[in-house]
Write an enzyme that holds these catalytic residues in place. Sequence first.
Site: not given
Length: 224
Positions: A64, A66, A77, A187
Amino acid sequence: MVHIGNDWDEILKGEFDKPYYRQLRAFLKQEYTSRTIYPPMNDIFNALRYTSFENTKVVILGQDPYHEPGQAHGLCFSVKDGTLPPPSLINIYKEIKDDLGIDNPSDCGELTGWAKQGVLMLNTVLTVRRGQANSHKGKGWEQFTDRVISELNRKQTPVVFLLWGANARQKAQIITNPIHVKLSCAHPSPLSAYNGFFGCKHFSKTNEILVRNGLAPIDWSVRR
C-alpha cells in the site's frame, strides 16, 4: 467517475459501477474529508495513467502507499520529487547497483521514468491513512487490483511480474498465462531484504526476458 486517460478506461469499463467499488468510493469520500489520506485524491490512479495496458511489459507489485507526508504519489515504491528515498527504495537502489552497476541518486526517489518505459508500479491497495500502514486493507482495493492483474494476464505479449514479499506473491495465482514470467523474492524492506531480495538480480533477469522476447529492456537508472 474515474477517468484514467488511456486504454485502461475501456478495459476497466463497468468496474467502477460494481457494488464493491461503490462501497469503496463511499468509504474513501468519508476518509478524505475526515482524515489525512495518501496519496492525494488526484494521484490514486497514477500507476495506470503513467503506464497504459498496451505499454505494460513489467509489473512491480507493492503493498500500500507510503504513509508519511510528501511521499506517496500513486506509484509503488516511488516518492514525489524532492523527497528522500525511503529505506525500501534505498535497498532497491542497492540491488540495482549490485546487479547492473547503476548508481542511482540518494536524494531522488521519483520513479516515473520507469513507469513511462512500461513498468506498471501497482500497489495492491491504493490508499492509506497517514501513519497507519494497511489501514485501507480489506476495503475493496484488493478486488480492483485483482481485476487489473487479471486483464494483464490476458495480454498476448509477455509481461514480467516482480513479486516482492508475501502480499505480492498472493497475487501469483491470478497469473496463469504461460507467456508471462513471475519472479518472486523477499520484500526490499530493511526487515526482509537480507532474506532473499539482495542478490535476486531481478533487474538484469527482467531485461534478459524482455530482450529474448524482442522487447526493449528497461533503463533502471533514476534521473532527477
